[in-house]
Design a protein around this motif. Structure first.
Motif, PDB file in Angstrom:
ATOM      1  N   THR A 112       0.821  -1.126  -0.014  1.00  0.00           N
ATOM      2  CA  THR A 112       0.059  -0.094   0.228  1.00  0.00           C
ATOM      3  C   THR A 112       0.899   1.194  -0.096  1.00  0.00           C
ATOM      4  N   ALA A 118      -4.985   1.680  -1.204  1.00  0.00           N
ATOM      5  CA  ALA A 118      -5.842   1.886   0.176  1.00  0.00           C
ATOM      6  C   ALA A 118      -7.075   1.464  -0.119  1.00  0.00           C
ATOM      7  N   VAL A 119      -7.679   1.794  -1.483  1.00  0.00           N
ATOM      8  CA  VAL A 119      -9.257   1.353  -1.632  1.00  0.00           C
ATOM      9  C   VAL A 119      -9.062  -0.186  -1.930  1.00  0.00           C
ATOM     10  N   ASP A 121      -7.023  -2.231  -0.268  1.00  0.00           N
ATOM     11  CA  ASP A 121      -7.065  -2.806   0.963  1.00  0.00           C
ATOM     12  C   ASP A 121      -8.447  -2.896   1.679  1.00  0.00           C
ATOM     13  N   MET A 122      -9.276  -1.628   1.446  1.00  0.00           N
ATOM     14  CA  MET A 122     -10.511  -1.601   2.130  1.00  0.00           C
ATOM     15  C   MET A 122     -11.610  -2.418   1.663  1.00  0.00           C
ATOM     16  N   HIS A 135      -9.796 -12.240   0.451  1.00  0.00           N
ATOM     17  CA  HIS A 135      -9.911 -10.835   0.508  1.00  0.00           C
ATOM     18  C   HIS A 135     -10.299 -10.219  -0.994  1.00  0.00           C
TER      19      HIS A 135
END
Length: 183
Positions: A112, A118-119, A121-122, A135
């Motif tokens: 990241t 980051a998107v 990751d979310m 994930h």
């Protein structure tokens, strides 16, 4: 960062209470080199560093690789005035190089670092993957990487000796992506 120092790796290995049943073709030195790849990739930022007209130049400088040894990459160079990214936003930044010293293709995936990362990751929703779940953001990254690097990899595969292997490495988001790509 400790993995960069060979002495500290040896110290950690000697002091660890766990046993390490690594296959014969995997050594602490190979693990150290994989860790080095997965950390130095953070130094390749052609989209932020306007002094490099092409990502290949920066990758070559950071890895010390010849131009022909850089097979593919997931970095984009944004020219002044560009208002769109010319690369899939779910594609993590990566390099696919041939390391002749290791006799391996090295797929190194950055962790990241950007808003796009980051998107990914979310997007932490369980999604079916290979007889289980994983994930969803990382699955998206794996699918994007497969589309982006598959042809370049298969083309180069015919040009190297048959005993060359593959080393997948990464940190954080890149580590998770490397694990799922391995599966």
């Amino acid at each position: 960062w400790k993995v960069h120092d060979t002495f500290q790796i040896r110290q950690w290995y000697k002091e660890a209470s766990a046993t390490f049943d690594l296959p014969e073709d995997i050594s602490i030195e190979l693990v150290r080199q994989a860790c080095q790849y997965s950390s130095i990739i953070y130094n390749i930022w052609p989209e932020m560093n306007k002094t490099y007209p092409l990502p290949f130049q920066r990758i070559q400088e950071i890895y010390g690789a010849a131009r022909c040894d850089i097979v593919s990459h997931g970095f984009v160079h944004r020219q002044p005035g560009d208002d769109e990214t010319r690369i899939d936003p779910s594609l993590p930044r990566y390099t696919l190089t041939i390391d002749h010293g290791l006799r391996k293709f090295v797929i190194c995936i950055r962790g990241t670092f950007s808003v796009e990362d980051a998107v990914l990751d979310m997007l932490a929703i369980d999604e079916p993957f290979c007889d289980g779940v994983a994930h969803s953001g990382i699955i998206s990254a794996v699918r994007s990487m497969e589309k982006h690097l598959k042809n370049a990899f298969l083309t180069q595969l015919a040009n190297v000796p048959k005993d060359y292997g593959i080393l997948l490495t990464g940190h954080s988001l890149g580590g998770g992506t490397a694990v799922l790509m391995t599966i």
